[in-house]
Motif scaffolding. Structure first.
Motif, PDB file in Angstrom:
ATOM      1  N   ARG A  64       0.809  -1.206   0.000  1.00  0.00           N
ATOM      2  CA  ARG A  64       0.000   0.000   0.000  1.00  0.00           C
ATOM      3  C   ARG A  64       0.848   1.265   0.000  1.00  0.00           C
ATOM      4  NH1 ARG A  64      -4.475  -1.805  -1.595  1.00  0.00           N
ATOM      5  NH2 ARG A  64      -5.579  -0.014  -0.763  1.00  0.00           N
ATOM      6  N   LEU A  65       2.113   1.142   0.419  1.00  0.00           N
ATOM      7  CA  LEU A  65       2.990   2.304   0.564  1.00  0.00           C
ATOM      8  C   LEU A  65       3.314   2.911  -0.801  1.00  0.00           C
ATOM      9  CD1 LEU A  65       4.630   3.986   2.600  1.00  0.00           C
ATOM     10  CD2 LEU A  65       6.538   2.408   2.214  1.00  0.00           C
ATOM     11  N   VAL A  66       3.197   4.232  -0.898  1.00  0.00           N
ATOM     12  CA  VAL A  66       3.487   4.939  -2.144  1.00  0.00           C
ATOM     13  C   VAL A  66       4.757   5.779  -2.013  1.00  0.00           C
ATOM     14  CG1 VAL A  66       2.630   6.614  -3.839  1.00  0.00           C
ATOM     15  CG2 VAL A  66       1.045   5.016  -2.747  1.00  0.00           C
ATOM     16  N   LEU A  67       4.795   6.655  -1.004  1.00  0.00           N
ATOM     17  CA  LEU A  67       5.971   7.491  -0.761  1.00  0.00           C
ATOM     18  C   LEU A  67       6.272   7.533   0.726  1.00  0.00           C
ATOM     19  CD1 LEU A  67       5.494  10.708  -2.972  1.00  0.00           C
ATOM     20  CD2 LEU A  67       7.035   8.805  -3.392  1.00  0.00           C
ATOM     21  N   SER A  68       7.557   7.563   1.074  1.00  0.00           N
ATOM     22  CA  SER A  68       7.932   7.610   2.478  1.00  0.00           C
ATOM     23  C   SER A  68       9.417   7.914   2.596  1.00  0.00           C
ATOM     24  CB  SER A  68       7.629   6.250   3.132  1.00  0.00           C
ATOM     25  OG  SER A  68       8.330   6.076   4.325  1.00  0.00           O
ATOM     26  N   ASN A  69       9.794   8.528   3.734  1.00  0.00           N
ATOM     27  CA  ASN A  69      11.213   8.653   4.057  1.00  0.00           C
ATOM     28  C   ASN A  69      11.532   7.867   5.322  1.00  0.00           C
ATOM     29  OD1 ASN A  69      10.062  10.298   6.013  1.00  0.00           O
ATOM     30  ND2 ASN A  69      11.605  11.915   5.837  1.00  0.00           N
ATOM     31  N   TRP A  70      10.641   6.917   5.678  1.00  0.00           N
ATOM     32  CA  TRP A  70      10.909   6.046   6.803  1.00  0.00           C
ATOM     33  C   TRP A  70      12.164   5.217   6.520  1.00  0.00           C
ATOM     34  CZ3 TRP A  70       5.803   3.214   8.597  1.00  0.00           C
ATOM     35  CH2 TRP A  70       4.871   4.177   9.022  1.00  0.00           C
ATOM     36  N   PRO A  71      12.951   4.909   7.526  1.00  0.00           N
ATOM     37  CA  PRO A  71      14.078   3.990   7.325  1.00  0.00           C
ATOM     38  C   PRO A  71      13.571   2.651   6.785  1.00  0.00           C
ATOM     39  CG  PRO A  71      14.233   5.073   9.464  1.00  0.00           C
ATOM     40  CD  PRO A  71      12.878   5.417   8.912  1.00  0.00           C
ATOM     41  N   SER A  72      14.326   2.054   5.881  1.00  0.00           N
ATOM     42  CA  SER A  72      13.884   0.809   5.244  1.00  0.00           C
ATOM     43  C   SER A  72      13.627  -0.298   6.255  1.00  0.00           C
ATOM     44  CB  SER A  72      14.921   0.344   4.220  1.00  0.00           C
ATOM     45  OG  SER A  72      16.183   0.166   4.829  1.00  0.00           O
ATOM     46  N   ASP A  73      14.424  -0.326   7.328  1.00  0.00           N
ATOM     47  CA  ASP A  73      14.227  -1.358   8.343  1.00  0.00           C
ATOM     48  C   ASP A  73      12.901  -1.165   9.069  1.00  0.00           C
ATOM     49  OD1 ASP A  73      15.321  -3.675   9.772  1.00  0.00           O
ATOM     50  OD2 ASP A  73      15.375  -2.343  11.513  1.00  0.00           O
ATOM     51  N   MET A  74      12.504   0.084   9.273  1.00  0.00           N
ATOM     52  CA  MET A  74      11.215   0.360   9.903  1.00  0.00           C
ATOM     53  C   MET A  74      10.067  -0.094   9.012  1.00  0.00           C
ATOM     54  SD  MET A  74       9.601   3.985  11.187  1.00  0.00           S
ATOM     55  CE  MET A  74      10.625   4.058  12.654  1.00  0.00           C
ATOM     56  N   VAL A  75      10.162   0.184   7.709  1.00  0.00           N
ATOM     57  CA  VAL A  75       9.132  -0.260   6.765  1.00  0.00           C
ATOM     58  C   VAL A  75       9.018  -1.773   6.798  1.00  0.00           C
ATOM     59  CG1 VAL A  75       8.473  -0.387   4.334  1.00  0.00           C
ATOM     60  CG2 VAL A  75       9.386   1.749   5.264  1.00  0.00           C
ATOM     61  N   ARG A  76      10.170  -2.446   6.807  1.00  0.00           N
ATOM     62  CA  ARG A  76      10.177  -3.908   6.801  1.00  0.00           C
ATOM     63  C   ARG A  76       9.525  -4.467   8.071  1.00  0.00           C
ATOM     64  NH1 ARG A  76      12.994  -7.483   9.239  1.00  0.00           N
ATOM     65  NH2 ARG A  76      14.489  -5.960  10.055  1.00  0.00           N
ATOM     66  N   GLN A  77       9.886  -3.921   9.223  1.00  0.00           N
ATOM     67  CA  GLN A  77       9.335  -4.415  10.484  1.00  0.00           C
ATOM     68  C   GLN A  77       7.845  -4.112  10.608  1.00  0.00           C
ATOM     69  OE1 GLN A  77      11.667  -3.937  14.191  1.00  0.00           O
ATOM     70  NE2 GLN A  77      13.265  -3.029  12.931  1.00  0.00           N
ATOM     71  N   TYR A  78       7.449  -2.927  10.180  1.00  0.00           N
ATOM     72  CA  TYR A  78       6.032  -2.573  10.265  1.00  0.00           C
ATOM     73  C   TYR A  78       5.207  -3.435   9.317  1.00  0.00           C
ATOM     74  CZ  TYR A  78       1.830   0.297  10.588  1.00  0.00           C
ATOM     75  OH  TYR A  78       0.546   0.731  10.799  1.00  0.00           O
ATOM     76  N   ASP A  79       5.750  -3.706   8.136  1.00  0.00           N
ATOM     77  CA  ASP A  79       5.073  -4.569   7.178  1.00  0.00           C
ATOM     78  C   ASP A  79       4.906  -5.972   7.755  1.00  0.00           C
ATOM     79  OD1 ASP A  79       3.989  -5.305   4.589  1.00  0.00           O
ATOM     80  OD2 ASP A  79       5.899  -6.304   4.199  1.00  0.00           O
ATOM     81  N   ALA A  80       5.965  -6.476   8.388  1.00  0.00           N
ATOM     82  CA  ALA A  80       5.933  -7.832   8.955  1.00  0.00           C
ATOM     83  C   ALA A  80       4.926  -7.942  10.097  1.00  0.00           C
ATOM     84  CB  ALA A  80       7.326  -8.225   9.441  1.00  0.00           C
ATOM     85  N   ALA A  81       4.673  -6.835  10.805  1.00  0.00           N
ATOM     86  CA  ALA A  81       3.741  -6.860  11.940  1.00  0.00           C
ATOM     87  C   ALA A  81       2.281  -6.985  11.494  1.00  0.00           C
ATOM     88  CB  ALA A  81       3.915  -5.609  12.790  1.00  0.00           C
ATOM     89  N   THR A  82       1.996  -6.659  10.233  1.00  0.00           N
ATOM     90  CA  THR A  82       0.646  -6.740   9.637  1.00  0.00           C
ATOM     91  C   THR A  82      -0.424  -6.091  10.524  1.00  0.00           C
ATOM     92  OG1 THR A  82       0.189  -8.954  10.554  1.00  0.00           O
ATOM     93  CG2 THR A  82       1.237  -8.843   8.373  1.00  0.00           C
ATOM     94  N   VAL A  83      -0.164  -4.869  10.962  1.00  0.00           N
ATOM     95  CA  VAL A  83      -1.125  -4.161  11.816  1.00  0.00           C
ATOM     96  C   VAL A  83      -1.696  -2.902  11.167  1.00  0.00           C
ATOM     97  CG1 VAL A  83      -0.153  -5.019  13.988  1.00  0.00           C
ATOM     98  CG2 VAL A  83       0.767  -2.923  12.961  1.00  0.00           C
ATOM     99  N   PHE A  84      -1.202  -2.537   9.996  1.00  0.00           N
ATOM    100  CA  PHE A  84      -1.623  -1.284   9.355  1.00  0.00           C
ATOM    101  C   PHE A  84      -3.131  -1.216   9.189  1.00  0.00           C
ATOM    102  CE2 PHE A  84      -1.966   1.237   5.228  1.00  0.00           C
ATOM    103  CZ  PHE A  84      -1.852   2.461   5.847  1.00  0.00           C
ATOM    104  N   HIS A  85      -3.726  -2.274   8.636  1.00  0.00           N
ATOM    105  CA  HIS A  85      -5.161  -2.264   8.334  1.00  0.00           C
ATOM    106  C   HIS A  85      -6.035  -2.201   9.572  1.00  0.00           C
ATOM    107  CE1 HIS A  85      -4.398  -6.414   9.410  1.00  0.00           C
ATOM    108  NE2 HIS A  85      -5.696  -6.604   9.509  1.00  0.00           N
ATOM    109  N   ALA A  86      -5.496  -2.674  10.716  1.00  0.00           N
ATOM    110  CA  ALA A  86      -6.291  -2.735  11.945  1.00  0.00           C
ATOM    111  C   ALA A  86      -5.902  -1.670  12.963  1.00  0.00           C
ATOM    112  CB  ALA A  86      -6.134  -4.121  12.585  1.00  0.00           C
TER     113      ALA A  86
END
Length: 248
Positions: A64-86
Motif C-alpha cells: 500500500r505504501l506509495v511514498l515515504s522517508n521512513w528507514p527501510s528497516d522500519m518499513v520492513r518491520q512494520y510490514d511484517a507486523a501486519t497491523v496497518f489495516h487494523a
C-alpha cells in the motif's frame, strides 16, 4: 514584528511553495518525493508517509505504501507486523474527513489491544512521537492516508489549514505521476511487464527464463529496458514503481 506581519510572511512563503508544487513541470515520482521532503521540513516534521488506505481485509503495508522517508528497516518491520489495516489511527481516519493530530504509535495499536512492543518502540521514540494524519482521495475516489510525524506540537487552526491545502496539492501532483504510469504501460512490452511481475512474486532470473521459455540473457535484457522506461535506477526500484503504477 507583529503577529499580522508574521502571518503575512508565512502566507507568502506558503503561496510560493504551493505555486512550485502546482507546476506542470513536476511529472515524476522522484520530483514529488523531493517536494514531500520540503513540505515535511517546512512544517517542522521529520518523517512522512503516503499509503493507499487498506480495505476491510488484511493487506500488507508494503503493497500500500506509495511514498515515504521512513528507514527501510522500519518499513520492513512494520510490514511484517501486519497491523496497518487494523490500527487505531487508520480506523480514526476512516471515520472523519478532518485532520488528526495524535501519537504515531496509534499506527501500531489496534482497538482493545496493546501495541506490538517491538514495533511500538519505533514510533514511540522522540523522532516520530507525534503525527499529523489526514485521509485524502484522488479524483477517481481512491483513498490515501497521508502522515507527517515528528516532535513538534499540535499545529494551530491557521497552520492546519495551510498544511491540509499543501498536502492536498501534493496528492494532486502525485496523481499526475499515476496518469503518467498509464503512458508507461503503453511503452512497455508484454515481456517487459511479465519479467518484473514474476520477480515481484519471488522468482529468480533463472526461474523466469524457464517460465517464459527464454534465455537468462534475454530476461536480463527485458529488465534493463523496463528499468529504463520506468525511470528507475535498478531492478528493485523498477519492480516497486511498476507495482505502484499498478502495472503488475
Amino acid at each position: 514584528m507583529s503577529d499580522h506581519d508574521r502571518l503575512v510572511l508565512r502566507t507568502e512563503a506558503y503561496a510560493d511553495f504551493l505555486s512550485g508544487m502546482n507546476s506542470s513541470a513536476v511529472q515524476t515520482e522522484y520530483e514529488v518525493l523531493h517536494l514531500m521532503r520540503q513540505c515535511t521540513a517546512k512544517f517542522g516534521f521529520s518523517h512522512f508517509m503516503i499509503a493507499r488506505l487498506p480495505s476491510g481485509e488484511q493487506q500488507r503495508f508494503a503493497e500500500r505504501l506509495v511514498l515515504s522517508n521512513w528507514p527501510s528497516d522500519m518499513v520492513r518491520q512494520y510490514d511484517a507486523a501486519t497491523v496497518f489495516h487494523a490500527s487505531m489511527l487508520v480506523e480514526r481516519l476512516r471515520q472523519t474527513k478532518l485532520p488528526i493530530f495524535a501519537e504515531t504509535v496509534l499506527l501500531v495499536n489496534a482497538e482493545g489491544d496493546k501495541a506490538v512492543d517491538a514495533i511500538g518502540t519505533l514510533f514511540a521514540g522522540p523522532a516520530m512521537r507525534n503525527a499529523f494524519a489526514v485521509l485524502m482521495h484522488t479524483t477517481a475516489g481512491e483513498a490515501f492516508a497521508v502522515l507527517l510525524s515528528g516532535t513538534r506540537a499540535d499545529p494551530d487552526r491557521a497552520e492546519t489549514a495551510d498544511l491540509y491545502l499543501t498536502l492536498l496539492q501534493l496528492l494532486e501532483t502525485l496523481e499526475r505521476t499515476f496518469e503518467a504510469g498509464t503512458s508507461v504501460r503503453d511503452k512497455l512490452s508484454a515481456r517487459e511487464i511479465e519479467c518484473p511481475r514474476w520477480a515481484a512474486a519471488g522468482k529468480s532470473s533463472d526461474e523466469i527464463a524457464i517460465i517464459l521459455g527464454i534465455s537468462v540473457y534475454t530476461v536480463s535484457s527485458y529488465f534493463k529496458t523496463a528499468t529504463r522506461k520506468l525511470d528507475a535506477v535498478n531492478r528493485m526500484q523498477a519492480i516497486a514503481r511498476a507495482m505502484r503504477m499498478k502495472l503488475i
